[in-house]
Design an enzyme around this catalytic site. Structure first.
Site, PDB file in Angstrom:
ATOM      1  N   THR A 115       0.820  -1.209   0.000  1.00 32.46           N
ATOM      2  CA  THR A 115       0.000   0.000   0.000  1.00 32.46           C
ATOM      3  C   THR A 115       0.857   1.264   0.000  1.00 32.46           C
ATOM      4  OG1 THR A 115      -1.478   1.291   1.432  1.00 32.46           O
ATOM      5  CG2 THR A 115      -0.096  -0.297   2.531  1.00 32.46           C
ATOM      6  N   ASP A 116       0.282   2.361  -0.494  1.00 32.68           N
ATOM      7  CA  ASP A 116       0.986   3.652  -0.432  1.00 32.68           C
ATOM      8  C   ASP A 116       1.018   4.205   0.999  1.00 32.68           C
ATOM      9  OD1 ASP A 116      -1.693   4.336  -0.154  1.00 32.68           O
ATOM     10  OD2 ASP A 116      -1.671   5.917  -1.664  1.00 32.68           O
ATOM     11  N   GLU A 117       0.230   3.595   1.919  1.00 31.06           N
ATOM     12  CA  GLU A 117       0.154   4.141   3.278  1.00 31.06           C
ATOM     13  C   GLU A 117       1.478   3.992   4.030  1.00 31.06           C
ATOM     14  OE1 GLU A 117      -3.574   3.387   5.288  1.00 31.06           O
ATOM     15  OE2 GLU A 117      -4.614   3.146   3.383  1.00 31.06           O
TER      16      GLU A 117
ATOM     17  N   TYR B 129      -1.857  -0.423  10.938  1.00 34.42           N
ATOM     18  CA  TYR B 129      -1.959  -1.094   9.628  1.00 34.42           C
ATOM     19  C   TYR B 129      -0.754  -0.762   8.764  1.00 34.42           C
ATOM     20  CZ  TYR B 129      -3.267  -1.647   4.703  1.00 34.42           C
ATOM     21  OH  TYR B 129      -3.249  -1.953   3.357  1.00 34.42           O
TER      22      TYR B 129
ATOM     23  N   LYS C 203       2.335  -3.136   7.326  1.00 38.68           N
ATOM     24  CA  LYS C 203       2.624  -3.314   5.889  1.00 38.68           C
ATOM     25  C   LYS C 203       4.072  -2.862   5.597  1.00 38.68           C
ATOM     26  CE  LYS C 203       0.260  -4.552   2.991  1.00 38.68           C
ATOM     27  NZ  LYS C 203      -0.113  -5.906   2.462  1.00 38.68           N
TER      28      LYS C 203
HETATM   29  P1  NAD Z   1      -9.409  -7.571   2.158  1.00 39.66           P
HETATM   30  O1  NAD Z   1      -9.452  -7.275   3.621  1.00 39.66           O
HETATM   31  O2  NAD Z   1     -10.619  -7.331   1.326  1.00 39.66           O
HETATM   32  O3  NAD Z   1      -8.997  -9.108   1.932  1.00 39.66           O
HETATM   33  C1  NAD Z   1      -7.973  -9.718   2.659  1.00 39.66           C
HETATM   34  C2  NAD Z   1      -8.073 -11.238   2.433  1.00 39.66           C
HETATM   35  O4  NAD Z   1      -6.998 -11.852   3.163  1.00 39.66           O
HETATM   36  C3  NAD Z   1      -9.373 -11.855   2.944  1.00 39.66           C
HETATM   37  O5  NAD Z   1      -9.899 -12.755   1.979  1.00 39.66           O
HETATM   38  C4  NAD Z   1      -8.950 -12.586   4.202  1.00 39.66           C
HETATM   39  O6  NAD Z   1      -9.750 -13.733   4.477  1.00 39.66           O
HETATM   40  C5  NAD Z   1      -7.508 -12.972   3.868  1.00 39.66           C
HETATM   41  N1  NAD Z   1      -6.701 -13.166   5.080  1.00 39.66           N
HETATM   42  C6  NAD Z   1      -6.596 -12.322   6.153  1.00 39.66           C
HETATM   43  N2  NAD Z   1      -5.784 -12.850   7.082  1.00 39.66           N
HETATM   44  C7  NAD Z   1      -5.347 -14.040   6.580  1.00 39.66           C
HETATM   45  C8  NAD Z   1      -4.460 -15.047   7.087  1.00 39.66           C
HETATM   46  N3  NAD Z   1      -3.900 -14.928   8.293  1.00 39.66           N
HETATM   47  N4  NAD Z   1      -4.216 -16.128   6.308  1.00 39.66           N
HETATM   48  C9  NAD Z   1      -4.796 -16.256   5.083  1.00 39.66           C
HETATM   49  N5  NAD Z   1      -5.660 -15.351   4.579  1.00 39.66           N
HETATM   50  C10 NAD Z   1      -5.930 -14.248   5.313  1.00 39.66           C
HETATM   51  O7  NAD Z   1      -8.159  -6.773   1.607  1.00 39.66           O
HETATM   52  P2  NAD Z   1      -7.967  -5.998   0.217  1.00 39.66           P
HETATM   53  O8  NAD Z   1      -8.513  -4.638   0.350  1.00 39.66           O
HETATM   54  O9  NAD Z   1      -8.414  -6.875  -0.877  1.00 39.66           O
HETATM   55  O10 NAD Z   1      -6.375  -5.870   0.202  1.00 39.66           O
HETATM   56  C11 NAD Z   1      -5.578  -6.917  -0.363  1.00 39.66           C
HETATM   57  C12 NAD Z   1      -4.107  -6.515  -0.257  1.00 39.66           C
HETATM   58  O11 NAD Z   1      -3.893  -5.299  -0.972  1.00 39.66           O
HETATM   59  C13 NAD Z   1      -3.635  -6.255   1.174  1.00 39.66           C
HETATM   60  O12 NAD Z   1      -2.329  -6.748   1.303  1.00 39.66           O
HETATM   61  C14 NAD Z   1      -3.655  -4.734   1.292  1.00 39.66           C
HETATM   62  O13 NAD Z   1      -2.697  -4.290   2.229  1.00 39.66           O
HETATM   63  C15 NAD Z   1      -3.303  -4.334  -0.120  1.00 39.66           C
HETATM   64  N6  NAD Z   1      -3.825  -3.010  -0.560  1.00 39.66           N
HETATM   65  C16 NAD Z   1      -5.144  -2.705  -0.407  1.00 39.66           C
HETATM   66  C17 NAD Z   1      -5.613  -1.476  -0.884  1.00 39.66           C
HETATM   67  C18 NAD Z   1      -7.089  -1.108  -0.794  1.00 39.66           C
HETATM   68  O14 NAD Z   1      -7.453   0.011  -1.172  1.00 39.66           O
HETATM   69  N7  NAD Z   1      -7.962  -1.983  -0.343  1.00 39.66           N
HETATM   70  C19 NAD Z   1      -4.743  -0.579  -1.489  1.00 39.66           C
HETATM   71  C20 NAD Z   1      -3.380  -0.930  -1.628  1.00 39.66           C
HETATM   72  C21 NAD Z   1      -2.942  -2.163  -1.174  1.00 39.66           C
HETATM   73  P1  TYD Z   2     -10.891   3.805   4.196  1.00 37.74           P
HETATM   74  O1  TYD Z   2     -11.825   3.387   3.108  1.00 37.74           O
HETATM   75  O2  TYD Z   2     -10.997   3.161   5.535  1.00 37.74           O
HETATM   76  O3  TYD Z   2      -9.409   3.650   3.592  1.00 37.74           O
HETATM   77  P2  TYD Z   2      -7.980   4.181   4.189  1.00 37.74           P
HETATM   78  O4  TYD Z   2      -8.158   4.580   5.594  1.00 37.74           O
HETATM   79  O5  TYD Z   2      -7.127   2.962   4.057  1.00 37.74           O
HETATM   80  O6  TYD Z   2      -7.563   5.303   3.292  1.00 37.74           O
HETATM   81  O7  TYD Z   2     -11.039   5.374   4.389  1.00 37.74           O
HETATM   82  C1  TYD Z   2     -10.886   6.276   3.316  1.00 37.74           C
HETATM   83  C2  TYD Z   2     -10.988   7.671   3.874  1.00 37.74           C
HETATM   84  O8  TYD Z   2     -12.347   7.877   4.329  1.00 37.74           O
HETATM   85  C3  TYD Z   2     -10.109   7.927   5.085  1.00 37.74           C
HETATM   86  O9  TYD Z   2      -9.652   9.270   5.031  1.00 37.74           O
HETATM   87  C4  TYD Z   2     -11.053   7.733   6.275  1.00 37.74           C
HETATM   88  C5  TYD Z   2     -12.381   8.217   5.730  1.00 37.74           C
HETATM   89  N1  TYD Z   2     -13.599   7.524   6.254  1.00 37.74           N
HETATM   90  C6  TYD Z   2     -14.685   8.279   6.655  1.00 37.74           C
HETATM   91  O10 TYD Z   2     -14.668   9.541   6.618  1.00 37.74           O
HETATM   92  N2  TYD Z   2     -15.812   7.636   7.094  1.00 37.74           N
HETATM   93  C7  TYD Z   2     -15.893   6.271   7.150  1.00 37.74           C
HETATM   94  O11 TYD Z   2     -16.934   5.718   7.589  1.00 37.74           O
HETATM   95  C8  TYD Z   2     -14.761   5.502   6.730  1.00 37.74           C
HETATM   96  C9  TYD Z   2     -14.786   4.002   6.780  1.00 37.74           C
HETATM   97  C10 TYD Z   2     -13.632   6.184   6.273  1.00 37.74           C
END
Ligand code: NAD
Ligand code: TYD
Length: 354
Positions: A135-137, A160, A164
């Site tokens: 992630t970019d975070e 988080y 990461k």
């Molecule tokens: P998500 O929470 O939707 O899915 C995570 C999956 O991992 C789930 O299916 C869960 O069951 C599985 N999981 C969790 N713990 C586990 C364990 N101990 N063993 C096996 N499986 C396990 O997450 P996402 O949003 O799809 O993110 C996927 C990846 O991409 C993550 O690594 C996250 O850090 C990264 N990422 C997410 C975003 C975003 O915007 N969602 C952006 C950049 C990077």
């Molecule tokens: P989120 O979707 O949780 O992603 P991330 O924190 O990983 O960026 O949140 C996106 C943005 O929205 C973040 O600035 C937090 C804000 N947010 C709200 O304002 N209300 C909400 O209910 C949630 C879940 C997030």
């Protein structure tokens, strides 16, 4: 990589992004065998893969990446050529209440996978690859200007992003110390279908359709850079096949939105689609206490990925958001099952808990 990997373990394939990556690899590469390794936590939902689960090159294995013995025996048994690692605890708010779970899955789980790959491949990394999705975070937060580049120093603030960042460092260490063929990508916020409704966009769509308050943290002035999830899956495909070992790529949409402006846009789209008067949905906006340590602004510079590997986002945010809202309206049952917790009953008997 020169020749295609034959057998790939994709971790976290039942989650939001993972399900799009699994779908893309299973359908685009019928010669590959794809194993979806997922613990099925609250965020894992096999209904996300219903359309492709019957395909002969797809298999699901339920398991926990933290369980060393299980991971080692799975790798010895399956002998994968590559790992695309997405399994993680992914929600910042949950990391604030339970940081240890994030350390276990995101750090310890990643190191378990790295070790299993290193032990299996035994220094012969030709046509082997460990792809870590991040992630970019990890880069922390920006002021009004500037962008995250691949050489931006890590400065995570939430449990988080700290977990990461830790996992990214271990992946680099396994490349630098053991020569493991690793790649890392750091992506901005994703949106699209099958997104768990704890995250901002699906939560807002769900609450607006249900006439429930839409919580906006603080003043709603935090900025996120949104990317359509299918463009992220395509970027992972390109990087997996073309990147050199030991490299990192940023992935982003050049698409920054203040949270409050994004919520207003969603309200307008839903007013139109639900036949409400313009302005009606916006009445649901409710300002709530800010998130602790809330990063102000994320913005990705994805120039390296564009210049070196030719990837760019395929659709505009307006198109992507419209498609996304339409998907949630057409898949009300998926949303109802997820918000009621009913989805977790589906596979309980089929995949007994380890
Ligand atoms: P998500 O929470 O939707 O899915 C995570 C999956 O991992 C789930 O299916 C869960 O069951 C599985 N999981 C969790 N713990 C586990 C364990 N101990 N063993 C096996 N499986 C396990 O997450 P996402 O949003 O799809 O993110 C996927 C990846 O991409 C993550 O690594 C996250 O850090 C990264 N990422 C997410 C975003 C975003 O915007 N969602 C952006 C950049 C990077
Ligand atoms: P989120 O979707 O949780 O992603 P991330 O924190 O990983 O960026 O949140 C996106 C943005 O929205 C973040 O600035 C937090 C804000 N947010 C709200 O304002 N209300 C909400 O209910 C949630 C879940 C997030």
């Amino acid at each position: 990589m020169n020749t295609p990997a034959k057998k790939i373990i994709i971790t976290g394939g039942a989650g939001f992004i993972g399900s799009h990556v699994v779908r893309r690899f299973v359908t685009n590469y019928p010669d590959y065998q794809i194993i979806n390794l997922d613990k099925l936590t609250y965020a894992g939902n096999l209904a996300n893969l219903k359309d492709i689960e019957h395909l002969p090159n797809y298999r699901f294995v339920k398991g926990d990446i933290v369980d060393i013995a299980f991971i080692n025996s799975l790798f010895e048994q399956e002998k994968p050529d590559a790992v695309i690692h997405l399994a993680a605890e992914s929600h910042v708010d949950r990391s604030i209440t339970n940081p240890l779970e994030f350390v276990m899955t995101n750090v310890v789980g990643t190191v378990n996978l790295l070790n299993a790959a290193k032990n299996l491949w035994k220094g012969n990394y030709e046509n082997k690859r460990f792809y870590h999705v991040s992630t970019d975070e990890v880069y922390g937060t920006l002021g009004e200007t500037d962008m995250f580049r691949e050489d931006t120093a890590y400065d995570p603030h939430s449990p988080y992003s700290a977990s990461k960042a830790g996992s990214d460092h271990f992946v680099r260490a396994y490349h630098d110390t053991y020569g493991l063929n690793t790649v890392i990508s750091n992506c901005s916020n994703n949106y699209g279908s099958y997104h768990f409704p704890e995250k901002l966009i699906p939560l807002a769509i769900h609450n607006i359709t249900q006439n429930k308050p839409v919580p906006v943290y603080g003043k709603g002035e935090n900025v996120r850079d949104w990317l359509w999830v299918e463009d992220h899956a395509r970027a992972i495909d390109v990087i997996f096949h073309k990147a050199a070992a030991g490299t990192t790529y940023n992935i982003g949409g050049h698409n920054e939105w203040k949270n409050i402006d994004l919520i207003h846009l969603l309200c307008n789209i839903l007013d139109r689609k639900l036949g409400r008067e313009q302005g009606e949905s916006a009445k649901l906006i409710t300002y709530v206490t800010d998130r602790a340590g809330h990063d102000l602004r994320y913005a990705i510079d994805a120039t390296k990925l564009k210049n070196e590997l030719g990837w760019e986002p395929s659709i505009t945010f307006e198109e992507g958001l419209e498609k996304t809202v339409e998907w949630y309206l057409a898949n009300q049952k998926w949303l109802d099952d997820v918000t009621s917790g009913h989805y977790q009953d589906y596979y309980k008997e089929q995949y007994a808990d380890r």
